[in-house]
Motif scaffolding. Structure first.
Motif, PDB file in Angstrom:
ATOM      1  N   LYS A  21     -10.212  -5.162   3.169  1.00  0.00           N
ATOM      2  CA  LYS A  21      -9.880  -3.937   3.489  1.00  0.00           C
ATOM      3  C   LYS A  21     -10.994  -2.900   3.728  1.00  0.00           C
ATOM      4  O   LYS A  21     -11.811  -2.873   3.055  1.00  0.00           O
ATOM      5  CB  LYS A  21      -9.111  -3.189   2.251  1.00  0.00           C
TER       6      LYS A  21
ATOM      7  N   ASN B 160      -3.014  -4.556  -2.506  1.00  0.00           N
ATOM      8  CA  ASN B 160      -3.143  -3.059  -3.284  1.00  0.00           C
ATOM      9  C   ASN B 160      -1.980  -2.365  -2.700  1.00  0.00           C
ATOM     10  O   ASN B 160      -1.604  -1.410  -3.506  1.00  0.00           O
ATOM     11  CB  ASN B 160      -4.094  -2.621  -3.413  1.00  0.00           C
ATOM     12  N   ASP B 161      -1.660  -2.576  -1.418  1.00  0.00           N
ATOM     13  CA  ASP B 161      -0.699  -1.834  -0.605  1.00  0.00           C
ATOM     14  C   ASP B 161       0.748  -2.108  -1.059  1.00  0.00           C
ATOM     15  O   ASP B 161       1.546  -1.137  -0.448  1.00  0.00           O
ATOM     16  CB  ASP B 161      -0.978  -1.677   0.962  1.00  0.00           C
TER      17      ASP B 161
END
Length: 399
Positions: free
Chosen positions: A174, A153-154
């Motif tokens: 995460k 997602n980063d």
């Protein structure tokens, strides 16, 4: 048929009789005390070149047990055409192994909801090819589940793909924001039920599998047990309580685990809590066992050992410790007691497993069993002997 494996490991010399034994054990288990909710989310698990091996432990675990996803198939071109469960040395469960994503989608009646990355490489990162494959899965409309240290997602490319294809990515490892991480407070004293940690003499040795079997068996006998996961595979499988401990900054590991146990205790009022172990206390590459012993303050430990393993996996220069050395280290490091030994039967025949159980019971003066090829009654009795007040809750077990 590919070589059978034990727990999360391959075992080239495993005997066909172990499949029959495992099948018999499953048939002997009582019906669960409480019916599990129906699983509605479907998934394909990617494990190219690693299904049944050390780095494929996430896929191995999902084929054996999943409360969250219905596993439709596994992708591994090296074992394509085989039943996934039989490849692990278990009774067939109808989960096929396919050559690639295209084949897996072709044979799926409906589009799977999720594409799960089912490997745990030491790098914790996607290869260039795997990045392309994940994007391809997203382009079909599949959501992604990743247990890697690399948080997809980063990554702006994956973030853009989520918007383009209207899908989501679950980065299982995460942790919460640093401002929300919890430090050890002593609140573990509120957890008045016994806490059992399933530790091991090495990593990828089957601690999660043994913890899962033990938790299920206790519940089937009427002893309310809750499992707290500490790794990405257990969380993907659907553990209601847990954290990926190796992704939490070390200052907060003990506190995060303590807080998770308190949450499980207050929400479930269990008779006992089983904590999944990570790594090994004696292993120089990992610190997670020490955090588990500190954060969970377990009342007892079940130790997992692989007698057929000569060196620690991924570390050929490091010989395996003996159970007696690991037990001494655990009981010196923490105010706890090792209550039993469980065997990972990789590279062992049935006769060798029998001999190992007898040998370690005599040497260590604690009960020993193989969680996969022996009746789960042995695991339950291991716990009831150490915590006799739980025996009155158990149905069908008498002293």
């Amino acid at each position: 048929m590919p070589s059978a494996i034990s727990l999360d490991q391959s075992s080239p010399s495993a005997h066909k009789t172990q499949t029959a034994i495992t099948k018999g054990i499953k048939a002997d288990l009582k019906s669960p005390t409480h019916a599990l909710p129906k699983i509605t989310k479907t998934a394909i698990v990617y494990c190219e070149g690693n299904f049944g091996a050390i780095d494929g432990k996430t896929a191995n675990g999902l084929v054996r047990h999943s409360e969250k996803y219905k596993i439709l198939s596994v992708i591994d071109s090296e074992k394509a055409g085989f039943d996934a469960s039989m490849t692990l040395g278990d009774a067939p469960n109808g989960i096929p192994i396919y050559r690639d994503l295209a084949e897996a989608l072709f044979f799926s009646e409906n589009l799977p909801d999720y594409f799960i990355y089912g490997m745990a490489p030491s790098s914790g990162m996607l290869s260039a090819y795997e990045r392309t494959l994940v994007i391809e899965a997203m382009s079909h409309g599949m959501n992604i589940v990743s247990g890697l240290h690399e948080f997809l997602n980063d990554d702006p490319i994956f973030a853009a793909a989520c918007l383009t294809y209207d899908v989501t990515i679950l980065d299982i490892r995460k942790p919460r924001d640093k401002k929300d991480l919890r430090m050890f407070s002593g609140a573990i004293a509120k957890v008045t039920c016994p806490r059992i940690a399933v530790l091991g003499t090495d990593c990828a040795i089957g601690k999660r599998t043994t913890a899962t079997i033990l938790t299920r068996a206790l519940n089937e006998y009427g002893v309310k047990a809750v499992m707290v996961g500490t790794g990405q595979t257990g969380l993907i499988q659907g553990a209601r309580y847990g954290i990926a401990l190796d992704a939490v900054p070390s200052q907060f590991c003990c506190g995060e685990l303590e807080a998770t146990l308190v949450e499980a205790f207050e929400a479930e009022s269990p008779d006992i809590i089983i904590v999944e172990g990570q790594g090994a206390l004696s292993h120089p590459a990992f610190s997670t066992s020490s955090f588990i012993l500190r954060g969970a303050c377990p009342d007892g430990v079940v130790l997992q050992h692989a007698p057929g393993r000569i060196n620690r996996c991924d570390f050929d220069q490091l010989p395996m410790p003996t159970p007696s050395r690991e037990i001494n280290l655990i009981e010196t490091f923490a105010d706890t007691k090792v209550i039993g030994l469980t065997i990972n039967h990789e590279n062992m025949s049935e006769a060798e497993v029998d001999a190992a159980i007898i040998h370690f019971e005599n040497e260590l003066a604690i009960p020993a069993t193989d969680a996969l090829t022996r009746s789960p009654d042995h695991l339950v009795e291991m716990v009831l002997t150490s915590f006799p007040h739980l025996r009155k809750k158990a149905v069908g077990i008498t002293n």
